[in-house]
Design an enzyme around this catalytic site. Structure first.
Site, mmCIF file in Angstrom:
data_model
loop_
_atom_site.group_PDB
_atom_site.id
_atom_site.type_symbol
_atom_site.label_atom_id
_atom_site.label_comp_id
_atom_site.label_asym_id
_atom_site.label_seq_id
_atom_site.Cartn_x
_atom_site.Cartn_y
_atom_site.Cartn_z
ATOM 1 C CG ASN A 1 -1.659 1.250 1.462
ATOM 2 O OD1 ASN A 1 -1.767 2.073 0.556
ATOM 3 N ND2 ASN A 1 -2.212 1.414 2.662
ATOM 4 C CE LYS B 1 0.292 3.285 4.799
ATOM 5 N NZ LYS B 1 0.446 3.392 6.229
ATOM 6 C CD GLU C 1 -2.451 5.378 6.949
ATOM 7 O OE1 GLU C 1 -2.496 5.430 5.712
ATOM 8 O OE2 GLU C 1 -1.499 4.868 7.577
ATOM 9 C CB SER D 1 5.926 -2.122 11.683
ATOM 10 O OG SER D 1 5.536 -0.789 11.921
ATOM 11 C CG HIS E 1 -5.392 1.747 5.517
ATOM 12 N ND1 HIS E 1 -4.881 2.688 6.383
ATOM 13 C CD2 HIS E 1 -4.404 0.847 5.294
ATOM 14 C CE1 HIS E 1 -3.617 2.370 6.660
ATOM 15 N NE2 HIS E 1 -3.304 1.255 6.011
HETATM 16 C C1 PEP Z 1 -0.377 -0.105 6.207
HETATM 17 O O1 PEP Z 1 -0.488 1.091 6.044
HETATM 18 O O2 PEP Z 1 -1.263 -0.857 5.792
HETATM 19 C C2 PEP Z 1 0.800 -0.566 6.923
HETATM 20 C C3 PEP Z 1 0.763 -1.755 7.425
HETATM 21 O O3 PEP Z 1 1.870 0.301 7.021
HETATM 22 P P1 PEP Z 1 3.343 -0.047 7.621
HETATM 23 O O4 PEP Z 1 3.788 -1.325 6.985
HETATM 24 O O5 PEP Z 1 4.180 1.119 7.249
HETATM 25 O O6 PEP Z 1 3.166 -0.189 9.094
#
Ligand code: PEP
Length: 252
Positions: A9, A11, A95, A211, A93
Site C-alpha cells: 500500500n 499510500k 487511515e 510494520s 484502512h
Molecule cells: C499499512 O499502512 O497498511 C501498513 C501496514 O503500514 P506499515 O507497513 O508502514 O506499518
C-alpha cells in the site's frame, strides 16, 4: 493451503519517476511468479499506467466510494476503476477510518458496493493501542468483522481478503508478536465461521499488516493463520518489498 498474498500500500507516496522505477522492478520479479500473489495499491493517478503495463501483479485502488458517479468531489467509483480494468480495492484502512472519519457503516456500504460491482477487496480491521491495553482487542475485532460482512452473501464474500492491522503497529516500527497476531487471526476465522461456515473460514485469506519488514516477515508468515502481508513503509523500496516476497515464496 491458502496462497500467500503480499500487497504493498503506497499510500500518498511517490512521484511518477520513482513510482515507475519501483513498479518496473516489482513487475520484473513477478513476471513468472505463480507461487504467491503480489499486489500493488498505488495512488490513483498511477493505476492506469500500471494496469496497462503489468500483467502478473494485482493492481488496486486504495479506496472507493459507494456511488458510481455524481457530485462527490475527490472520490472514485467502481465504474471508473472498471473502465481501466482495475478490479481490486482496499477498504477500511485505519487511515481512512481515523483521519477521514469513515464509520463502520460506511466500511460495510463500501464493501457491499464494491462486491455488487464485481470488485475484490482487501478490507482492513484493527484495534487501537488503548483497546489492546484494556484487553479489548478480540471484542473489537469481532465487532468489526461482523459489521463489515453485514448483509453480504457467502458467494460475494469470497471476494474479500481481510487484513488485520493493529493501528498502533502501523508505520510505528512496532509489530504485534507473531503469537498475538496469530491469536487475532484465529479469532477472526472463528467469527467468520459463525457468520458463514467453517469451510469458508478455512479458505479466507487474512493478511497481517503493521510494520512488516524483511527482518520480521518470516516469523509472522510462519504462523498458521497468517496468509500474507499488507505492507506500507517497506513496500516503497523494491529491495525490502521483494525480500518479503522471497520469504513468502520460500514458506509457501
Ligand atoms: C499499512 O499502512 O497498511 C501498513 C501496514 O503500514 P506499515 O507497513 O508502514 O506499518
Amino acid at each position: 493451503m491458502r496462497k500467500f498474498f503480499i500487497a504493498g500500500n503506497w499510500k500518498m507516496n511517490k512521484g511518477l519517476e520513482s513510482a515507475m522505477s519501483l513498479s518496473n522492478k516489482i513487475n520484473e520479479y513477478a513476471e513468472n511468479e505463480s507461487k504467491i500473489d503480489i499486489g500493488v495499491f498505488p495512488p490513483y493517478i498511477y493505476l492506469q499506467g500500471m494496469k496497462n503495463t503489468f500483467k502478473n501483479i494485482i493492481i488496486g485502488s486504495q479506496n472507493i466510494f459507494f456511488k458510481q458517479e455524481g457530485a462527490y468531489t475527490g472520490e472514485i467509483s467502481p465504474k471508473m476503476l472498471d473502465s481501466i480494468d482495475v478490479e481490486w480495492t482496499i477498504i477500511g484502512h485505519s487511515e481512512r477510518r481515523n483521519i477521514f472519519n469513515e464509520s463502520e457503516e460506511w466500511v460495510n456500504k463500501k464493501v457491499k458496493f464494491a462486491l455488487n460491482n464485481h470488485m475484490k477487496a482487501i478490507v482492513c480491521i484493527g484495534e487501537k493501542l488503548e483497546e489492546r491495553k484494556k484487553g479489548y482487542t478480540l471484542e473489537k475485532i469481532s465487532m468489526q468483522v461482523k459489521n463489515l460482512f453485514y448483509e453480504i452473501s457467502k458467494e460475494k464474500a469470497k471476494n474479500i481478503t481481510l487484513a488485520y492491522e493493529p493501528i498502533w503497529a502501523i508505520g510505528t516500527g512496532e509489530t504485534a508478536s507473531p503469537e498475538d497476531a496469530d491469536e487475532v487471526h484465529e479469532k477472526i476465522r472463528e467469527v467468520v465461521s459463525n457468520i458463514y461456515d467453517s469451510d469458508f473460514a478455512e479458505k479466507l485469506r487474512i493478511q497481517y499488516g503493521g510494520s512488516v519488514k524483511p527482518h520480521n516477515a518470516e516469523e509472522l508468515l510462519k504462523k498458521d493463520n497468517i496468509d500474507g502481508a499488507l505492507i506500507g513503509g517497506a513496500s516503497l523500496e523494491a529491495d525490502s518489498f521483494l525480500k518479503i516476497c522471497d520469504i513468502a515464496k520460500k514458506l509457501q
